[in-house]
Design an enzyme around this catalytic site. Structure first.
Site, mmCIF file in Angstrom:
data_model
loop_
_atom_site.group_PDB
_atom_site.id
_atom_site.type_symbol
_atom_site.label_atom_id
_atom_site.label_comp_id
_atom_site.label_asym_id
_atom_site.label_seq_id
_atom_site.Cartn_x
_atom_site.Cartn_y
_atom_site.Cartn_z
ATOM 1 N N CYS A 212 8.725 38.012 -3.026
ATOM 2 C CA CYS A 212 9.949 37.899 -2.479
ATOM 3 C C CYS A 212 11.208 37.654 -2.738
ATOM 4 C CB CYS A 212 9.632 37.767 -0.960
ATOM 5 S SG CYS A 212 8.291 38.966 -0.137
ATOM 6 N N LYS B 134 7.412 35.595 10.527
ATOM 7 C CA LYS B 134 6.636 36.467 9.670
ATOM 8 C C LYS B 134 5.504 35.577 9.052
ATOM 9 C CE LYS B 134 6.591 39.324 5.696
ATOM 10 N NZ LYS B 134 7.641 40.159 4.772
ATOM 11 N N ARG C 280 1.586 34.975 -1.069
ATOM 12 C CA ARG C 280 2.825 34.466 -0.354
ATOM 13 C C ARG C 280 2.691 33.493 0.426
ATOM 14 N NH1 ARG C 280 5.197 39.316 -2.276
ATOM 15 N NH2 ARG C 280 4.795 41.375 -1.383
ATOM 16 N N LYS D 294 6.002 39.203 13.601
ATOM 17 C CA LYS D 294 5.132 40.057 12.509
ATOM 18 C C LYS D 294 4.060 39.577 11.972
ATOM 19 C CE LYS D 294 5.827 42.304 7.915
ATOM 20 N NZ LYS D 294 6.621 42.287 7.031
HETATM 21 C C1 PBG Z 1 8.149 42.562 2.188
HETATM 22 C C2 PBG Z 1 7.596 43.355 3.403
HETATM 23 C C3 PBG Z 1 6.394 43.466 3.814
HETATM 24 C C4 PBG Z 1 6.226 43.949 4.826
HETATM 25 C C5 PBG Z 1 7.441 44.286 5.430
HETATM 26 N N1 PBG Z 1 8.424 43.930 4.447
HETATM 27 C C6 PBG Z 1 5.008 42.987 3.283
HETATM 28 C C7 PBG Z 1 4.595 41.385 2.586
HETATM 29 O O1 PBG Z 1 5.294 40.623 3.076
HETATM 30 O O2 PBG Z 1 3.982 41.372 1.851
HETATM 31 C C8 PBG Z 1 4.894 44.294 5.625
HETATM 32 C C9 PBG Z 1 5.197 45.643 6.407
HETATM 33 C C10 PBG Z 1 3.650 46.186 6.620
HETATM 34 O O3 PBG Z 1 2.598 45.847 6.401
HETATM 35 O O4 PBG Z 1 3.681 47.178 7.549
HETATM 36 N N2 PBG Z 1 8.627 41.493 2.145
#
Ligand code: PBG
Length: 325
Positions: free
Chosen positions: A125, A192, A218, A249
């Protein structure tokens, strides 16, 4: 003989409707969209029934049909063909935003995910350091701010950074001001977590961390599921830096976090019912182990009860139908 009869208020749908403390309404939903460069035709995302990796053309048809289903709010993920480690070219994503807004204008509200994972060859990311063992915060924030400004200038109503770098909210807010986009909303993926529920998404967005660097997952930038304190600090930081909307999230496994934080911070709260949560219900239903619509309604009710005013869900385009009394 018992004087207390709690079942009196449960006995028919009339009194159940009158006594409900929480209601979920279609206007609370945001539908994720994926637009992929260089695809021959749209592809259904494995596990996410009714969700597609769209081509630029099929995406416009998708939005048209969503509008007919009463869906007006979207979260767009752009997946460019070319990948770069830095000085990323955001023109594919920005071009799609401009095209969508040209076509639909203010009939839709378009938020756009801001992250590097679909645009880098390694799938992380942010920007990797030369040794490839961690993310360079300063370099990452520079790229993210450039993406956000490009998206806002292209017409995004809201930019939503999901990368988890430090200081990106402030940097993006500054970049938006400089770009003359002071009305663009900033929705922070503030709380998140490092979750196993992102699987189907990573296929859709071509964003799984690849084995090309020493960093294999991550966990060095997303929040540890066992550290609610880190989520609190992350939210405090993003509020101080000017986030308009905050997010938790994933959703269901983090209801405690959503309930705590939404009581502490008066900002509007979004929750992301992530791909793995949505897919889990779809799988149960397909196996005949649950009632699909009732299960989605129950999950959404829990998210609203915990304090979300908006829900990002892959099922948003069914909300009107599934929530009908
Ligand atoms: C990317 C991102 C992710 C999601 C939204 N933006 C995946 C991650 O962090 O690996 C996940 C959304 C989902 O699983 O529906 N940064």
């Amino acid at each position: 003989m018992s004087r207390i009869n709690l079942r009196r208020l449960r006995q028919d749908r009339h009194i159940r409707g009158l006594t409900r403390e929480h209601r979920v309404s279609p206007e609370q939903f945001i539908q994720p969209l994926f637009v992929v460069e260089g695809l021959a035709g749209r592809e259904e995302v494995p596990g996410l029934t009714g969700v597609y990796r769209d081509t630029p053309d099929s995406l416009l048809y998708q939005i048209e049909s969503d509008l007919k289903a009463g869906v007006e709010k979207f979260l767009l993920f752009g997946v460019p063909m070319g990948k770069a480690t830095h000085a990323i070219d955001w023109s594919f994503d920005a071009g799609q935003i401009a095209r969508i807004k040209q076509r639909f204008g203010s009939d839709i509200w378009l938020s756009v995910d801001v992250c590097l994972c679909s645009s880098t060859p390694h799938g992380h990311c942010g920007v990797l350091n030369p040794e490839g063992d961690h993310l360079d915060n300063r370099a990452s924030v520079r790229e993210l701010a450039a993406a956000a400004a490009a998206y806002a200038q292209a017409g995004a109503d809201c930019v939503a950074p999901s990368d988890m770098m430090d200081g990106r909210i402030g940097a993006i807010r500054d970049a938006l001001e400089q770009a003359g986009c002071d009305r663009t909303l900033l929705m922070s993926y503030a709380a998140k977590f490092h979750s196993t529920f992102y699987g189907p998404f990573r296929v859709a967005a071509d964003s799984a961390p690849k084995q090309q660097s020493k960093l294999t997952d991550r966990s060095s930038y997303q929040i540890d599921p066992a550290r609610p304190g880190d989520a609190l600090l992350s939210v405090e930081r993003d509020v101080a830096e000017g986030a308009d909307i905050l997010m938790v999230k994933p959703g269901m496994p983090y209801l405690d976090i959503l309930a705590d934080l939404s009581r502490q911070f008066p900002q509007p709260w979004a929750v992301y019912e992530v791909s793995g949560e949505y897919a889990a219900i779809e799988l149960l239903a397909r196996e005949g182990l649950t009632n699909r619509i009732a299960a989605h309604r129950e999950a959404w009710t829990a998210l609203v009860r915990a304090g979300a005013s908006m829900i990002i869900s892959y099922g948003a385009r069914h909300a009107r139908e599934w929530l009908a009394p």
